[in-house]
Design a protein around this motif. Structure first.
Motif, PDB file in Angstrom:
ATOM      1  N   GLY A  59       0.811  -1.216   0.000  1.00 23.10           N
ATOM      2  CA  GLY A  59       0.000   0.000   0.000  1.00 23.10           C
ATOM      3  C   GLY A  59       0.846   1.269   0.000  1.00 23.10           C
ATOM      4  N   ALA A  60       2.166   1.092  -0.107  1.00 24.27           N
ATOM      5  CA  ALA A  60       3.131   2.206  -0.135  1.00 24.27           C
ATOM      6  C   ALA A  60       3.194   2.983   1.178  1.00 24.27           C
ATOM      7  CB  ALA A  60       2.865   3.140  -1.314  1.00 24.27           C
ATOM      8  N   HIS A  61       2.845   2.318   2.277  1.00 21.89           N
ATOM      9  CA  HIS A  61       3.012   2.907   3.603  1.00 21.89           C
ATOM     10  C   HIS A  61       3.495   1.811   4.557  1.00 21.89           C
ATOM     11  CE1 HIS A  61      -1.307   1.580   3.699  1.00 21.89           C
ATOM     12  NE2 HIS A  61      -0.864   1.033   4.799  1.00 21.89           N
ATOM     13  N   VAL A  62       3.814   2.205   5.782  1.00 22.33           N
ATOM     14  CA  VAL A  62       4.281   1.242   6.783  1.00 22.33           C
ATOM     15  C   VAL A  62       3.097   0.395   7.246  1.00 22.33           C
ATOM     16  CG1 VAL A  62       5.239   1.015   9.111  1.00 22.33           C
ATOM     17  CG2 VAL A  62       6.215   2.672   7.516  1.00 22.33           C
ATOM     18  N   GLY A  63       3.240  -0.924   7.153  1.00 20.57           N
ATOM     19  CA  GLY A  63       2.193  -1.842   7.574  1.00 20.57           C
ATOM     20  C   GLY A  63       2.276  -2.162   9.054  1.00 20.57           C
ATOM     21  N   ASN A  64       1.275  -2.897   9.540  1.00 20.54           N
ATOM     22  CA  ASN A  64       1.206  -3.205  10.976  1.00 20.54           C
ATOM     23  C   ASN A  64       2.399  -4.020  11.449  1.00 20.54           C
ATOM     24  OD1 ASN A  64       0.434  -6.078  10.569  1.00 20.54           O
ATOM     25  ND2 ASN A  64      -1.432  -5.178   9.775  1.00 20.54           N
ATOM     26  N   ASP A  65       2.904  -4.936  10.626  1.00 20.38           N
ATOM     27  CA  ASP A  65       4.053  -5.736  11.032  1.00 20.38           C
ATOM     28  C   ASP A  65       5.298  -4.880  11.207  1.00 20.38           C
ATOM     29  OD1 ASP A  65       4.003  -5.312   8.227  1.00 20.38           O
ATOM     30  OD2 ASP A  65       5.277  -7.050   7.871  1.00 20.38           O
ATOM     31  N   THR A  66       5.461  -3.877  10.346  1.00 19.39           N
ATOM     32  CA  THR A  66       6.625  -3.001  10.453  1.00 19.39           C
ATOM     33  C   THR A  66       6.477  -2.030  11.613  1.00 19.39           C
ATOM     34  OG1 THR A  66       7.048  -3.255   8.104  1.00 19.39           O
ATOM     35  CG2 THR A  66       8.132  -1.414   9.188  1.00 19.39           C
ATOM     36  N   PHE A  67       5.262  -1.573  11.889  1.00 16.03           N
ATOM     37  CA  PHE A  67       5.044  -0.756  13.095  1.00 16.03           C
ATOM     38  C   PHE A  67       5.557  -1.516  14.318  1.00 16.03           C
ATOM     39  CE2 PHE A  67       2.160   2.480  11.324  1.00 16.03           C
ATOM     40  CZ  PHE A  67       2.329   3.532  12.208  1.00 16.03           C
ATOM     41  N   LEU A  68       5.213  -2.798  14.400  1.00 19.73           N
ATOM     42  CA  LEU A  68       5.662  -3.601  15.538  1.00 19.73           C
ATOM     43  C   LEU A  68       7.186  -3.758  15.530  1.00 19.73           C
ATOM     44  CD1 LEU A  68       4.528  -4.986  18.026  1.00 19.73           C
ATOM     45  CD2 LEU A  68       4.279  -7.064  16.677  1.00 19.73           C
ATOM     46  N   SER A  69       7.782  -3.897  14.359  1.00 21.70           N
ATOM     47  CA  SER A  69       9.248  -3.974  14.260  1.00 21.70           C
ATOM     48  C   SER A  69       9.904  -2.672  14.711  1.00 21.70           C
ATOM     49  CB  SER A  69       9.673  -4.298  12.832  1.00 21.70           C
ATOM     50  OG  SER A  69       9.292  -5.600  12.486  1.00 21.70           O
ATOM     51  N   LEU A  70       9.320  -1.541  14.360  1.00 22.17           N
ATOM     52  CA  LEU A  70       9.851  -0.257  14.810  1.00 22.17           C
ATOM     53  C   LEU A  70       9.776  -0.137  16.331  1.00 22.17           C
ATOM     54  CD1 LEU A  70       8.250   1.973  12.038  1.00 22.17           C
ATOM     55  CD2 LEU A  70      10.710   1.522  12.328  1.00 22.17           C
TER      56      LEU A  70
END
Length: 148
Positions: A28-39
């Motif tokens: 979707g060209a934005h940060v997904g939920n999995d990457t939010f958790l990684s951050l």
């Protein structure tokens, strides 16, 4: 539909700056939920290191994450500079909660992008059981006068 609402504490004792990479984006060209958790995971590691800890070296015990909740407020996009602030609260015999405030930093303002919470328990991985949190760790993490 019921929505998650996270009440953030008034004081944060740690913050870090992270720039969103192209590899952090989803289809979707934005940060997904999995990457939010990684951050959040990256910020938690930096938070612990600022106290001289690691998840597997925490005053002689180890930590295990027991729950994670994210309340999204805004998309994160490529090259966004974000500030993740962390506070430790809710201490009990076995662990504590970490609260995260994720903000986009622009030249003139910070914009709330998400609020999050993770539950952390003291754990012995070899014995596969909870262990008591040592008071030295609680005293360090609960010190709201510290700013890093």
């Amino acid at each position: 539909m019921e929505r998650v609402k996270i009440n953030l504490p008034g004081t944060f004792t740690f913050s870090t700056i992270i720039t969103i990479r192209i590899t952090d984006l989803n289809y979707g060209a934005h940060v997904g939920n999995d990457t939010f958790l990684s951050l959040i995971h990256e910020a938690r590691q930096q938070f612990l290191l600022s106290y001289g800890y690691k998840e597997l070296s925490f005053e002689g015990v180890e930590l295990i994450l027991t729950d994670a909740v994210i309340e999204y407020k805004r998309e994160l996009n490529y090259a966004d500079v974000i500030k993740i602030s962390i506070a430790a609260t809710g201490f009990d015999k076995y662990g504590f909660d970490l609260f995260y405030k994720i903000e986009v930093v622009t030249g003139t303002e910070t914009i709330l992008a998400a609020k999050a919470k993770t539950g952390m328990l003291c754990y012995n991985y070899e014995k596969r059981k909870l262990v008591t949190m040592l008071s030295a760790a609680k005293e360090k993490l609960a010190d709201n006068t510290r700013q890093k």
